[in-house]
Design a protein around this motif. Structure first.
Motif, PDB file in Angstrom:
ATOM      1  N   GLY A 232       1.872  22.029 -27.171  1.00 31.74           N
ATOM      2  CA  GLY A 232       0.717  22.660 -27.752  1.00 31.74           C
ATOM      3  C   GLY A 232       0.955  23.085 -29.183  1.00 31.74           C
ATOM      4  N   ALA A 233       2.127  23.656 -29.432  1.00 30.80           N
ATOM      5  CA  ALA A 233       2.435  24.110 -30.791  1.00 30.80           C
ATOM      6  C   ALA A 233       2.502  22.933 -31.748  1.00 30.80           C
ATOM      7  CB  ALA A 233       3.753  24.871 -30.790  1.00 30.80           C
ATOM      8  N   ALA A 234       3.086  21.830 -31.302  1.00 32.22           N
ATOM      9  CA  ALA A 234       3.160  20.642 -32.152  1.00 32.22           C
ATOM     10  C   ALA A 234       1.763  20.110 -32.449  1.00 32.22           C
ATOM     11  CB  ALA A 234       4.007  19.566 -31.478  1.00 32.22           C
ATOM     12  N   ARG A 235       0.909  20.092 -31.456  1.00 35.70           N
ATOM     13  CA  ARG A 235      -0.466  19.621 -31.660  1.00 35.70           C
ATOM     14  C   ARG A 235      -1.183  20.511 -32.666  1.00 35.70           C
ATOM     15  NH1 ARG A 235      -2.706  15.201 -31.611  1.00 35.70           N
ATOM     16  NH2 ARG A 235      -1.740  14.726 -29.655  1.00 35.70           N
ATOM     17  N   LEU A 236      -0.987  21.829 -32.563  1.00 34.88           N
ATOM     18  CA  LEU A 236      -1.603  22.751 -33.524  1.00 34.88           C
ATOM     19  C   LEU A 236      -1.126  22.445 -34.940  1.00 34.88           C
ATOM     20  CD1 LEU A 236      -1.352  26.151 -31.629  1.00 34.88           C
ATOM     21  CD2 LEU A 236      -3.448  24.952 -32.226  1.00 34.88           C
ATOM     22  N   LEU A 237       0.174  22.277 -35.110  1.00 33.95           N
ATOM     23  CA  LEU A 237       0.714  22.019 -36.441  1.00 33.95           C
ATOM     24  C   LEU A 237       0.216  20.700 -37.020  1.00 33.95           C
ATOM     25  CD1 LEU A 237       4.376  23.235 -35.937  1.00 33.95           C
ATOM     26  CD2 LEU A 237       2.572  24.357 -37.259  1.00 33.95           C
TER      27      LEU A 237
ATOM     28  N   MET B 103      -0.430  31.603 -38.404  1.00 35.63           N
ATOM     29  CA  MET B 103      -0.213  30.494 -39.322  1.00 35.63           C
ATOM     30  C   MET B 103      -0.406  30.928 -40.777  1.00 35.63           C
ATOM     31  SD  MET B 103      -1.553  27.124 -37.342  1.00 35.63           S
ATOM     32  CE  MET B 103      -0.692  26.003 -38.437  1.00 35.63           C
ATOM     33  N   ILE B 104      -1.336  31.826 -41.029  1.00 36.45           N
ATOM     34  CA  ILE B 104      -1.522  32.340 -42.391  1.00 36.45           C
ATOM     35  C   ILE B 104      -0.293  33.133 -42.817  1.00 36.45           C
ATOM     36  CG2 ILE B 104      -2.776  34.122 -43.700  1.00 36.45           C
ATOM     37  CD1 ILE B 104      -4.196  31.498 -43.792  1.00 36.45           C
ATOM     38  N   SER B 105       0.226  33.984 -41.939  1.00 35.78           N
ATOM     39  CA  SER B 105       1.407  34.775 -42.305  1.00 35.78           C
ATOM     40  C   SER B 105       2.616  33.867 -42.534  1.00 35.78           C
ATOM     41  CB  SER B 105       1.711  35.839 -41.254  1.00 35.78           C
ATOM     42  OG  SER B 105       2.107  35.249 -40.052  1.00 35.78           O
ATOM     43  N   ASP B 106       2.748  32.790 -41.765  1.00 38.21           N
ATOM     44  CA  ASP B 106       3.837  31.834 -41.988  1.00 38.21           C
ATOM     45  C   ASP B 106       3.662  31.103 -43.317  1.00 38.21           C
ATOM     46  OD1 ASP B 106       5.032  32.525 -39.622  1.00 38.21           O
ATOM     47  OD2 ASP B 106       4.388  30.728 -38.533  1.00 38.21           O
ATOM     48  N   ALA B 107       2.427  30.745 -43.647  1.00 40.66           N
ATOM     49  CA  ALA B 107       2.157  30.051 -44.912  1.00 40.66           C
ATOM     50  C   ALA B 107       2.473  30.950 -46.096  1.00 40.66           C
ATOM     51  CB  ALA B 107       0.701  29.586 -44.967  1.00 40.66           C
TER      52      ALA B 107
ATOM     53  N   ASN C 269      -9.161  22.624 -29.332  1.00 40.88           N
ATOM     54  CA  ASN C 269      -9.877  23.406 -28.324  1.00 40.88           C
ATOM     55  C   ASN C 269      -9.172  23.292 -26.974  1.00 40.88           C
ATOM     56  OD1 ASN C 269     -12.044  24.104 -26.305  1.00 40.88           O
ATOM     57  ND2 ASN C 269     -13.101  24.533 -28.234  1.00 40.88           N
ATOM     58  N   ARG C 270      -8.665  22.128 -26.659  1.00 38.38           N
ATOM     59  CA  ARG C 270      -7.943  21.931 -25.398  1.00 38.38           C
ATOM     60  C   ARG C 270      -6.652  22.740 -25.380  1.00 38.38           C
ATOM     61  NH1 ARG C 270      -4.012  18.669 -22.978  1.00 38.38           N
ATOM     62  NH2 ARG C 270      -4.487  18.195 -20.817  1.00 38.38           N
ATOM     63  N   VAL C 271      -5.930  22.746 -26.500  1.00 35.43           N
ATOM     64  CA  VAL C 271      -4.696  23.538 -26.583  1.00 35.43           C
ATOM     65  C   VAL C 271      -5.019  25.016 -26.372  1.00 35.43           C
ATOM     66  CG1 VAL C 271      -2.864  24.305 -28.144  1.00 35.43           C
ATOM     67  CG2 VAL C 271      -3.450  21.893 -28.017  1.00 35.43           C
ATOM     68  N   LEU C 272      -6.089  25.498 -26.998  1.00 32.52           N
ATOM     69  CA  LEU C 272      -6.483  26.896 -26.833  1.00 32.52           C
ATOM     70  C   LEU C 272      -6.898  27.181 -25.391  1.00 32.52           C
ATOM     71  CD1 LEU C 272      -8.426  27.366 -30.171  1.00 32.52           C
ATOM     72  CD2 LEU C 272      -6.232  28.401 -29.562  1.00 32.52           C
ATOM     73  N   HIS C 273      -7.549  26.219 -24.748  1.00 30.88           N
ATOM     74  CA  HIS C 273      -7.946  26.376 -23.344  1.00 30.88           C
ATOM     75  C   HIS C 273      -6.712  26.486 -22.447  1.00 30.88           C
ATOM     76  CE1 HIS C 273     -10.554  26.074 -19.849  1.00 30.88           C
ATOM     77  NE2 HIS C 273      -9.644  25.282 -19.331  1.00 30.88           N
ATOM     78  N   ILE C 274      -5.711  25.648 -22.703  1.00 33.56           N
ATOM     79  CA  ILE C 274      -4.479  25.709 -21.918  1.00 33.56           C
ATOM     80  C   ILE C 274      -3.787  27.050 -22.156  1.00 33.56           C
ATOM     81  CG2 ILE C 274      -2.162  24.721 -21.696  1.00 33.56           C
ATOM     82  CD1 ILE C 274      -3.514  21.966 -22.186  1.00 33.56           C
ATOM     83  N   MET C 275      -3.769  27.506 -23.410  1.00 27.63           N
ATOM     84  CA  MET C 275      -3.176  28.812 -23.713  1.00 27.63           C
ATOM     85  C   MET C 275      -3.895  29.912 -22.928  1.00 27.63           C
ATOM     86  SD  MET C 275      -2.717  28.390 -27.843  1.00 27.63           S
ATOM     87  CE  MET C 275      -2.406  30.114 -28.150  1.00 27.63           C
TER      88      MET C 275
END
Length: 155
Positions: free
Chosen positions: A1-6, A101-105, A51-57
């Motif tokens: 999921g994290a990889a898909r988000l990135l 993600m904003i804080s990491d950026a 949206n699917r990743v967020l649903h799984i989360m």
């Protein structure tokens, strides 16, 4: 999921705020009111993979006693249906992903040219020809092969 988000999000700074991010990933609520009935429903638009990743989360959050589960239970106690509470949880998770993600950026931009704090352009990390120590230098000339002595066969 994290990889898909990135991979799908790429540069989070292209979204000016969390509402734009939620609209892009399909977790922003859509008004579905009629008359005096005020309702919102989940958008079917947006990036379906995110949206699917967020649903799984959200589903994983509901399986365990987490902050997400407590949030879902509070929404249900306030009179929301299970679907409405799930929509609210997915939006909350979208906001959390955006904030992280904003804080990491921001931290990466402050880090420097090599991606690590304290890195300068004089560092070997960013130099095209880093210095090599004596153990990293190649040996002069071709390697010498040695004949191997065969062991006698055991019978």
């Amino acid at each position: 999921g994290a990889a898909r988000l990135l991979v799908e999000i790429a540069d989070i700074t292209r979204f000016p705020n969390r509402a734009h991010f939620a609209s892009w990933n399909g977790t922003a609520p859509i008004d579905a009111s009629s008359g005096e009935q005020v309702r919102h429903r989940l958008s079917r638009a947006g990036n379906r993979q995110i949206n699917r990743v967020l649903h799984i989360m959200a589903t994983v959050q509901l399986r365990n006693p987490t902050e997400g589960r407590a949030y879902f239970d509070r929404k249900k106690a306030s009179g929301k249906t299970s679907m409405e509470a799930m929509r609210a949880l997915k939006r909350r998770l979208s906001d959390i992903v955006y904030r992280c993600m904003i804080s990491d950026a921001v931290a990466t931009m402050a880090a420097g040219p090599g991606g690590h704090r304290g890195t300068t352009t004089d560092s070997s990390v960013t130099d095209s020809h880093p210095p090599a120590g004596s153990s990293e230098k190649s040996l002069p000339g071709p390697a010498v092969t040695q004949d191997r002595t065969l062991l006698p066969a055991v019978s």
